[in-house]
Design an enzyme around this catalytic site. Structure first.
Site, short mmCIF file in Angstrom:
data_model
loop_
_atom_site.label_atom_id
_atom_site.label_comp_id
_atom_site.label_asym_id
_atom_site.label_seq_id
_atom_site.Cartn_x
_atom_site.Cartn_y
_atom_site.Cartn_z
N GLY A 1 156.23 -13.94 -1.09
CA GLY A 1 154.92 -13.40 -0.71
C GLY A 1 154.50 -13.97 0.63
N LYS B 1 161.40 -9.51 -3.75
CA LYS B 1 162.26 -8.87 -4.76
C LYS B 1 163.74 -9.06 -4.48
CE LYS B 1 158.99 -5.29 -5.85
NZ LYS B 1 158.74 -3.88 -6.03
N ARG C 1 170.89 -11.52 -7.90
CA ARG C 1 170.49 -10.56 -8.94
C ARG C 1 169.63 -9.49 -8.26
NH1 ARG C 1 166.76 -10.20 -13.19
NH2 ARG C 1 167.73 -9.47 -15.13
N GLY D 1 159.04 -19.96 -0.39
CA GLY D 1 158.62 -20.78 -1.53
C GLY D 1 159.80 -21.10 -2.43
N ASP D 2 159.49 -21.39 -3.71
CA ASP D 2 160.56 -21.81 -4.62
C ASP D 2 161.61 -20.73 -4.82
OD1 ASP D 2 158.53 -20.44 -6.07
OD2 ASP D 2 159.38 -21.16 -7.95
N GLY D 3 161.20 -19.44 -4.80
CA GLY D 3 162.15 -18.34 -4.97
C GLY D 3 163.13 -18.30 -3.80
N THR E 1 153.66 -21.28 1.03
CA THR E 1 153.00 -20.55 -0.06
C THR E 1 151.53 -20.93 -0.11
OG1 THR E 1 152.71 -20.30 -2.45
CG2 THR E 1 153.88 -22.26 -1.78
N ILE E 2 150.70 -19.93 -0.35
CA ILE E 2 149.28 -20.25 -0.50
C ILE E 2 149.08 -21.08 -1.77
CG2 ILE E 2 148.41 -18.23 0.74
CD1 ILE E 2 147.66 -17.06 -2.09
N ASP E 3 150.03 -21.00 -2.72
CA ASP E 3 149.85 -21.67 -4.02
C ASP E 3 149.97 -23.19 -3.93
OD1 ASP E 3 149.82 -19.05 -4.90
OD2 ASP E 3 151.89 -19.08 -5.60
N ASP F 1 152.51 -25.01 -4.49
CA ASP F 1 153.14 -25.49 -5.72
C ASP F 1 154.61 -25.85 -5.54
OD1 ASP F 1 154.12 -22.95 -5.32
OD2 ASP F 1 153.81 -22.24 -7.37
N GLY G 1 147.34 -18.32 -7.29
CA GLY G 1 147.99 -19.63 -7.49
C GLY G 1 149.10 -19.64 -8.52
N ARG G 2 149.35 -18.49 -9.17
CA ARG G 2 150.36 -18.41 -10.24
C ARG G 2 150.09 -19.46 -11.32
NH1 ARG G 2 156.40 -18.12 -8.20
NH2 ARG G 2 155.76 -19.96 -7.06
N GLU H 1 143.96 -17.69 -11.36
CA GLU H 1 144.45 -16.48 -12.07
C GLU H 1 145.26 -16.85 -13.31
OE1 GLU H 1 147.00 -14.29 -9.37
OE2 GLU H 1 148.35 -15.98 -9.08
N ARG I 1 129.27 -11.48 -14.16
CA ARG I 1 130.02 -10.59 -13.27
C ARG I 1 131.29 -11.29 -12.79
NH1 ARG I 1 126.72 -7.55 -14.95
NH2 ARG I 1 125.35 -6.15 -13.80
N ARG J 1 145.71 -14.01 1.24
CA ARG J 1 146.99 -14.15 1.95
C ARG J 1 146.97 -13.52 3.33
NH1 ARG J 1 151.28 -12.63 -2.53
NH2 ARG J 1 151.92 -11.17 -0.93
O1 F6P Z 1 152.89 -16.83 -4.70
C1 F6P Z 1 151.89 -16.25 -3.92
C2 F6P Z 1 151.11 -15.25 -4.73
O2 F6P Z 1 150.08 -14.72 -3.91
C3 F6P Z 1 150.53 -15.77 -6.04
O3 F6P Z 1 149.39 -16.57 -5.86
C4 F6P Z 1 150.30 -14.48 -6.78
O4 F6P Z 1 150.31 -14.69 -8.17
C5 F6P Z 1 151.47 -13.63 -6.36
O5 F6P Z 1 151.95 -14.17 -5.13
C6 F6P Z 1 151.16 -12.17 -6.17
O6 F6P Z 1 152.35 -11.51 -5.90
P1 F6P Z 1 152.41 -10.02 -5.31
O7 F6P Z 1 152.18 -10.13 -3.82
O8 F6P Z 1 153.77 -9.55 -5.63
O9 F6P Z 1 151.32 -9.23 -5.96
#
Ligand code: F6P
Length: 367
Positions: A14, A77, A82, A119-121, A142-144, A146, A187-188, A239, A283, A292
């Site tokens: 991402g 992706k 894979r 990131g980790d991926g 990564t914004i996360d 992590d 933030g996953r 999230e 709300r 992002r």
């Molecule tokens: O890892 C970055 C992130 O923005 C996460 O915080 C979020 O869960 C995910 O990617 C969203 O992924 P996509 O851009 O595929 O919707």
């Protein structure tokens, strides 16, 4: 001495603010300090799979320091081990290992190393290339925030500042209408964005995936706020936050993605639960990809430039398969495999959580 003459650069996973700042730093340091040739690989590992590579000159990376996104494109992706190449009769994807195609592309363009910004991926995607003898230098994005091995990833501080501004704005409207307002940040499985933006904005309740919340604790806290004369409550939820004994809220499953689960929507679930259980008007606002996009804040531009320069310094020093990192406030590096397939989450003894508790913030849990 370095034997590097040509390097490739890719951005995977991402996107996040600061990617262009790293591309610029890597490219300029490679050309100005070392005289290397630089090749931009399109759309992360997809560009290696499909041989979409172009030369990057200093002029190509001028004026991109402040620009959001990535001039190279990105994909979350394209896992070469894979990779979805078709569809089975039942509609499920057909996966193939296409690492050889990637290695052919690297060899065809005579790249001596690849700088993989991700990131980790992206770091786990580097494994088969490392095994094939290719030198991969990772830059943690990564914004996360992590990624294991580094205290900080670029993009995180910008995402926190965007989320903080949103929470500040929500604060005033929550007060005007005496409502419970819930802001959901990304933030996953890690709550770093929620924790930092929640503290920065003075959110009353912060919900983190690492500490499943109790509706009972939240209800009591809302009641307590009313007792002390506060007619509104701002909740910042990650999230990935979920009720104790419950599960995360999933917005979408993408079977072609290496990490198929997309989280999202817990703020709406919570708003509904709070209205039902407490009768208080609630709300929800889900910030999503706004976190992002756009220009990186100054601190991320600085970090990205330091990270990019360090990546080229590692190559110049003949280092192989390292991940640039920030540890204890210093730019350093760790083995790239340290960051693969793992996530750095918030632990119970986190000092910022302690600081938040000391100003009355609730984490929706009894600890
Ligand atoms: O890892 C970055 C992130 O923005 C996460 O915080 C979020 O869960 C995910 O990617 C969203 O992924 P996509 O851009 O595929 O919707």
């Amino acid at each position: 001495m370095s034997e590097i003459k040509r390097i490739g650069v890719l951005t995977g996973g991402g996107d996040c603010p600061g990617l262009n700042a790293v591309i610029r730093a890597v490219t300029k340091a490679a050309i100005f300090n070392n005289g290397w040739e630089v090749f931009g690989i399109a759309d992360g590992y997809l560009g290696l799979i499909e041989d979409r590579v172009r030369p990057l000159r200093a002029n190509d990376v001028s004026n991109i320091l402040t620009v959001g996104g990535t001039i190279l494109g990105s994909s979350n992706k394209a896992n070469p081990e894979r990779f979805a190449t078709g569809t089975n009769p039942d509609g499920s994807p057909v996966f193939e290992n296409v690492c050889d195609r990637c290695i052919d592309t690297i060899n065809k363009h005579r790249m001596d190393a690849v700088v993989a910004i991700g990131g980790d991926g992206t770091m786990s995607g580097a494994k088969p290339f490392i095994e094939a003898g290719i030198n991969i230098i990772g830059v943690p994005k990564t914004i996360d925030n992590d990624l294991v091995g580094t205290d900080l990833t670029f993009g995180f501080m910008t995402a926190v500042s965007i989320a903080t501004e949103a929470l500040d704005r929500i604060h005033t409207t929550a007060q005007s209408h005496s409502r419970v307002m819930i802001v959901e940040v990304m933030g996953r499985n890690a709550g770093w964005i929620a924790l930092h933006s929640g503290v920065a904005s003075g959110a009353d309740i912060i919900l983190l995936p690492e500490f499943p919340y109790s509706m009972d604790v939240i209800s009591k806290y809302l009641h307590h706020r009313e007792e002390i004369g506060r007619n509104f409550t701002v909740i910042c939820t990650a999230e990935g936050a979920h009720e104790d004994g419950g599960s995360m809220t999933i917005s979408k499953i993408d079977p072609t993605s290496p990490d198929p689960v997309r989280l999202g929507g817990v703020a709406h679930v919570l708003a509904h639960q709070i209205e039902e259980q407490t009768g208080r008007e609630s709300r929800a606002a889900v910030l999503g990809h706004v976190q992002r996009g756009g220009t990186p804040i100054a601190a991320d531009r600085v970090l990205a430039t330091r990270f990019g320069r360090h990546a080229t310094a590692l190559l110049r020093a003949g280092k192989r398969n390292r991940l640039v990192a920030m540890v204890g406030g210093k730019i350093t590096d760790v083995d790239i495999t340290e960051a693969a397939d793992k996530q750095r989450v918030i632990l119970a003894d986190n000092e910022l959580m302690e600081a938040a508790r000391s100003v009355g913030t609730s984490f929706g849990v009894n600890i």
